[in-house]
Design an enzyme around this catalytic site. Sequence first.
Site, short mmCIF file in Angstrom:
data_model
loop_
_atom_site.label_atom_id
_atom_site.label_comp_id
_atom_site.label_asym_id
_atom_site.label_seq_id
_atom_site.Cartn_x
_atom_site.Cartn_y
_atom_site.Cartn_z
N LYS A 92 3.11 -6.47 1.42
CA LYS A 92 2.65 -5.14 1.46
C LYS A 92 1.19 -5.21 2.07
O LYS A 92 0.46 -6.21 2.07
CB LYS A 92 2.49 -4.63 0.11
N HIS A 93 1.01 -4.25 2.84
CA HIS A 93 -0.32 -4.10 3.65
C HIS A 93 -0.96 -2.72 3.08
O HIS A 93 -0.12 -1.78 3.36
CB HIS A 93 -0.20 -4.46 5.00
#
Length: 449
Positions: free
Chosen positions: A115-116
Site C-alpha cells: 500500500k502507498h
Amino acid sequence: MAASMTVGTGAPPAPGDLSGEGSQGLLDPSPEPKQLPELIRMKRDGGRLSEADIRGFVAAVVNGSAQGAQIGAMLMAIRLQGMDLEETSVLTQALAQSGQQLEWPEAWHQQLVDKHSTGGVGDKVSLVLAPALAACGCKVPMISGRGLGHTGGTLDKLESIPGFNVTQRPEQMQALLEQAGCCIVGQSEQLVPADGILYAARDVTATVDSLPLITASILSKKLVEGLSALVVDVKFGGAAVFPNQEQARELARTLVGVGASLGLRVAAALTAMDKPLGRCVGNALEVEEALLCMDGAGPPDLRDLVTTLGGALLWLSGHAGTQAQGAARVAAALDDGSALGRFERMLAAQGVDPGLARALCSGSPAERRQLLPRAQEQEELLAPADGTVELVRALPLALAGTPWLRVHRDGPALSGPQRRALQEALVLSDRAPFAPPSPFAELVLPPQQ
C-alpha cells in the site's frame, strides 16, 4: 538469509515484469541517443520522448553526467508539458531498473502486496495495515518514506520507537518477511536510486505535483518488489497535494493505467484529507493510536480506512472473494490480536528490544505512553464557544504543531499567531451531534477486475 532469494540487476517475474518485451505497449527505442539539451528542448516544446530518450535521461541522472540544472529543467518541462501513458510507463520502468531488483521464493508469488499513500495529516494507516495484512497470510515488503512538507512520514513515526531500524539491505528483507510477514523500510541506495535523486530535485523545483512524475516515483518503487497487487491511497482536500477529487481521480486513473501496462494490478482509493485521520498528529502519538487500532479500538475513521484498503488488496490478490469479505478479514485481524502480534514481531525483527516490543504491544495506553518519547510540556486550548464540532481542519494543525486540543511541545510556549492558527482549525455549529463520515470516497480499479 535463505538461498532462494537473489538480488540482481535482472527484471523480476510477472506480474511486475519489467522486461518491456511482448505486448506491454511501451515506446520503440530510438536508434540514436540524443544529448540532454536536445531532450530538454524537445520536451519543453511539447514533443514526445522515445524510450531511448527517457532511458538516456535516467542513465545520466544515475551516473552523474546530468547536471543539477539539467535535471531541474527536464523535471519542469515534464511538469509543464506532461507525458502520455506510454512515456510515463517507460519512465517508471527506467527508474525501477536503475538499481537492484527484489526476487522472492516462488511460493510467495501471490502473497506479495503493498500500500502507498500520497501523504496526509495523522495518516498512520501503514503502521496498522502492514501487520494486519501479514496476519491475513500476505507478505508486505513496504518501502516507505519520510515526511514531505506538512505531511507526516511513516519512517519518522516508526523511528520514534526506540531501536527501530528502517535501514535494511535488500537481502535482509526476506528474513524480515519470513519472521513477521511484513517489514517497513526506507528507500536504500541499492533500490531505485534514480527516483531518490529525482525525488529530492522535485522537492526544490516546484514539480512535486506533476502527474507523470508522481506516478513514476510511486510505481517504480513498487515494481521492484514484485507485487501481486498494490493499492494507492490518493488524498484530496485542503491538506492534500490535490485540492479536489477530480484532480485526485486523474492521478488515480494514471496510476491504475500505468500499472496495468507494466503488469501490476493497481487499485487507487480516493480519500478525503480536509481533517486529520484519527485524533492524533505527531510521531509517537500516532504510534500510540496505531497500537490502539490494533487493539480493536481506536478512532472509527482510521479503522474504516484500514479495513477498506486492506479489503481491496485481499480481493485484488485473490485472498478474498469480494472486497467486503477482505475488509471483514482485516477487521478480524484487528479484533483478535493477530495484527498486533505481527506488529510485535516486526518491531523485534527491525531492531527493537524484544522486551520493549512486547511491552508496547501488550501494555495499556498509559503504560505505552511511558515507553515512547514524550514532549516536555503539554498545553490545552479551550474551545472558543459551545457547539457541535463540524470539522477540525488538518492543514492548520500540520503547520502550527498539535480538552479539544492538547499541544505536546519541547520548544517555547505557543505564540499568539500560532494559537490563533490552531483555533481556526476548529469549526463549530449549532446542529445536533453526528457521526463523522468515512474519509473513503471511491475506488478506481484496474481493467477487467
